[in-house]
Design a protein around this motif. Sequence first.
Motif, PDB file in Angstrom:
ATOM      1  N   ILE A  66       0.836  -1.205   0.000  1.00 38.83           N
ATOM      2  CA  ILE A  66       0.000   0.000   0.000  1.00 38.83           C
ATOM      3  C   ILE A  66       0.867   1.250   0.000  1.00 38.83           C
ATOM      4  CG2 ILE A  66      -1.611   1.367   1.398  1.00 38.83           C
ATOM      5  CD1 ILE A  66      -2.837  -1.289   2.355  1.00 38.83           C
ATOM      6  N   ALA A  67       1.871   1.273   0.863  1.00 39.69           N
ATOM      7  CA  ALA A  67       2.754   2.437   0.952  1.00 39.69           C
ATOM      8  C   ALA A  67       3.534   2.646  -0.345  1.00 39.69           C
ATOM      9  CB  ALA A  67       3.723   2.257   2.127  1.00 39.69           C
ATOM     10  N   MET A  68       3.979   1.565  -0.962  1.00 35.26           N
ATOM     11  CA  MET A  68       4.745   1.667  -2.203  1.00 35.26           C
ATOM     12  C   MET A  68       3.920   2.309  -3.314  1.00 35.26           C
ATOM     13  SD  MET A  68       6.485  -1.421  -4.409  1.00 35.26           S
ATOM     14  CE  MET A  68       4.864  -2.120  -4.801  1.00 35.26           C
ATOM     15  N   PHE A  69       2.689   1.843  -3.485  1.00 30.91           N
ATOM     16  CA  PHE A  69       1.835   2.408  -4.537  1.00 30.91           C
ATOM     17  C   PHE A  69       1.420   3.847  -4.228  1.00 30.91           C
ATOM     18  CE2 PHE A  69       1.134  -2.092  -5.717  1.00 30.91           C
ATOM     19  CZ  PHE A  69       1.400  -1.989  -7.075  1.00 30.91           C
ATOM     20  N   LEU A  81      16.751  -4.489   7.472  1.00 25.78           N
ATOM     21  CA  LEU A  81      16.906  -4.131   8.882  1.00 25.78           C
ATOM     22  C   LEU A  81      15.644  -3.482   9.449  1.00 25.78           C
ATOM     23  CD1 LEU A  81      20.515  -2.628   8.866  1.00 25.78           C
ATOM     24  CD2 LEU A  81      19.809  -4.750   9.978  1.00 25.78           C
ATOM     25  N   GLY A  82      15.166  -2.437   8.762  1.00 23.55           N
ATOM     26  CA  GLY A  82      14.095  -1.622   9.318  1.00 23.55           C
ATOM     27  C   GLY A  82      12.703  -2.183   9.151  1.00 23.55           C
ATOM     28  N   SER A  83      12.528  -3.114   8.233  1.00 23.85           N
ATOM     29  CA  SER A  83      11.195  -3.667   8.001  1.00 23.85           C
ATOM     30  C   SER A  83      11.145  -5.177   8.236  1.00 23.85           C
ATOM     31  CB  SER A  83      10.730  -3.335   6.574  1.00 23.85           C
ATOM     32  OG  SER A  83      10.579  -1.948   6.412  1.00 23.85           O
ATOM     33  N   THR A  84      11.873  -5.923   7.436  1.00 22.89           N
ATOM     34  CA  THR A  84      11.763  -7.382   7.491  1.00 22.89           C
ATOM     35  C   THR A  84      12.187  -7.949   8.841  1.00 22.89           C
ATOM     36  OG1 THR A  84      12.212  -7.429   5.110  1.00 22.89           O
ATOM     37  CG2 THR A  84      12.359  -9.521   6.309  1.00 22.89           C
ATOM     38  N   ILE A  85      13.378  -7.589   9.307  1.00 22.74           N
ATOM     39  CA  ILE A  85      13.861  -8.122  10.588  1.00 22.74           C
ATOM     40  C   ILE A  85      13.176  -7.428  11.759  1.00 22.74           C
ATOM     41  CG2 ILE A  85      15.878  -8.364  12.093  1.00 22.74           C
ATOM     42  CD1 ILE A  85      17.598  -8.680   9.606  1.00 22.74           C
ATOM     43  N   HIS A  86      13.221  -6.105  11.758  1.00 20.57           N
ATOM     44  CA  HIS A  86      12.676  -5.350  12.887  1.00 20.57           C
ATOM     45  C   HIS A  86      11.189  -5.639  13.100  1.00 20.57           C
ATOM     46  CE1 HIS A  86      11.410  -2.110  15.475  1.00 20.57           C
ATOM     47  NE2 HIS A  86      10.641  -1.625  14.521  1.00 20.57           N
ATOM     48  N   THR A  99      10.146   4.593  -1.241  1.00 20.70           N
ATOM     49  CA  THR A  99       9.421   3.717  -2.160  1.00 20.70           C
ATOM     50  C   THR A  99      10.182   2.420  -2.390  1.00 20.70           C
ATOM     51  OG1 THR A  99       8.468   5.644  -3.291  1.00 20.70           O
ATOM     52  CG2 THR A  99       8.411   3.541  -4.466  1.00 20.70           C
ATOM     53  N   LEU A 100      11.486   2.538  -2.576  1.00 18.40           N
ATOM     54  CA  LEU A 100      12.321   1.351  -2.778  1.00 18.40           C
ATOM     55  C   LEU A 100      12.385   0.491  -1.517  1.00 18.40           C
ATOM     56  CD1 LEU A 100      15.232   2.923  -4.852  1.00 18.40           C
ATOM     57  CD2 LEU A 100      13.596   1.199  -5.645  1.00 18.40           C
ATOM     58  N   ILE A 160       1.746   4.960   8.540  1.00 15.20           N
ATOM     59  CA  ILE A 160       3.062   4.591   9.086  1.00 15.20           C
ATOM     60  C   ILE A 160       4.098   4.388   7.982  1.00 15.20           C
ATOM     61  CG2 ILE A 160       4.327   2.973  10.539  1.00 15.20           C
ATOM     62  CD1 ILE A 160       2.243   4.634  12.028  1.00 15.20           C
ATOM     63  N   SER A 161       3.863   3.410   7.103  1.00 14.11           N
ATOM     64  CA  SER A 161       4.881   3.069   6.100  1.00 14.11           C
ATOM     65  C   SER A 161       5.088   4.164   5.058  1.00 14.11           C
ATOM     66  CB  SER A 161       4.512   1.754   5.400  1.00 14.11           C
ATOM     67  OG  SER A 161       4.584   0.679   6.294  1.00 14.11           O
TER      68      SER A 161
END
Length: 344
Positions: free
Chosen positions: A44-47, A78-83, A216-217, A258-259
């Motif tokens: 959602i955030a990417m689009f 780091l900031g999304s997948t793991i965290h 976005t990336l 948030i994102s």
Amino acid sequence: METFGAYVAMVLVQLAYGGSNILIKVSIERGLNQLVFIIYRHVIAMFLLAPFAYVLERKHRPPLSFSVLTKIFVLALLGSTIHLNLYYVGLSYTSATVASALSNVIPSLTFLIAFLLGMEKVKIKTARGKAKVFGTIICIGGSLIFTFWKSGFLLRGLTKRPLININFSSPAADHGNESWIKGCVLILTSHVAWSAWLILQAMVFKVYPARLSMNTLICFFASLQSSVVAIFFARNPISWKLDWNVQLLTIIYSGLVISALMYYLQTWCISKKGPVFVAMFTPLLLVIVATFSALAFAERLHVGSLVGTLFIIVGLYFVLWGKRADAEQPCNGKDIENKIETTE
């Protein structure tokens, strides 16, 4: 005016994160799969961000080299997948207030990682150097007290009955103290990844100063990484089904607010004031979530929780005092100036 704007932005960020913590806790208790949630919110955030990034940064967006792309990939990791994955698993074992309280170790972890990477200078004989080291030790000690000291209740909830009922079917309901420790350890580990994300983002922004494009990336890579993990851990089609309920509200809120918006505001603040400035606002999250949880969920706190939180916040402001003294100290040499700018 720019400094005032940064303060306002970070207060808004913490308010938004407070609402997110509450919604996510409720949604997880009601069956929302964390991997599915992370994927949906980042898509959602990417689009949402992509059109703005293309139009607004088209003329001054720097070339995207393989080196920069790799760093952004690590940022997403780091900031999304793991965290986020570790944080949400830990949240399912504890509560939103616990998660918010432990987030106060982020400034000390940020300082510690920056020091280990040679980005932070510490003169141990000076008052500010001692404050940063002493504050970090107190903060980490407080997090250990918070995690392992779980005695009787000290305070009752502000309401006798919860205004919002949650069906507590989480693992925490079955394993008690073991789950509390497991949840705290997972949340603390997630904050190590987040602290590293704060520092790396400041470094990446210096070579790729296009905030919208970078975010976005990050959202693209985060959704891709979590999709790979979901192949193994979220195969049930029911987990991906969306209905008109609080889970859908949580996904939309987290994706849009948030994102997309809050990540952008954080990136802007980091580029202007540095990662430690961003981290210093984390105690506000605890106040917001604890107040709401006491009113809405009739949540009660342990002695160890309060003592640990007190230690964490005292240590936090020792570190921040040391950082403020650094900011007021004149610097000589371009290299030192760049290092301080990166972490301020």
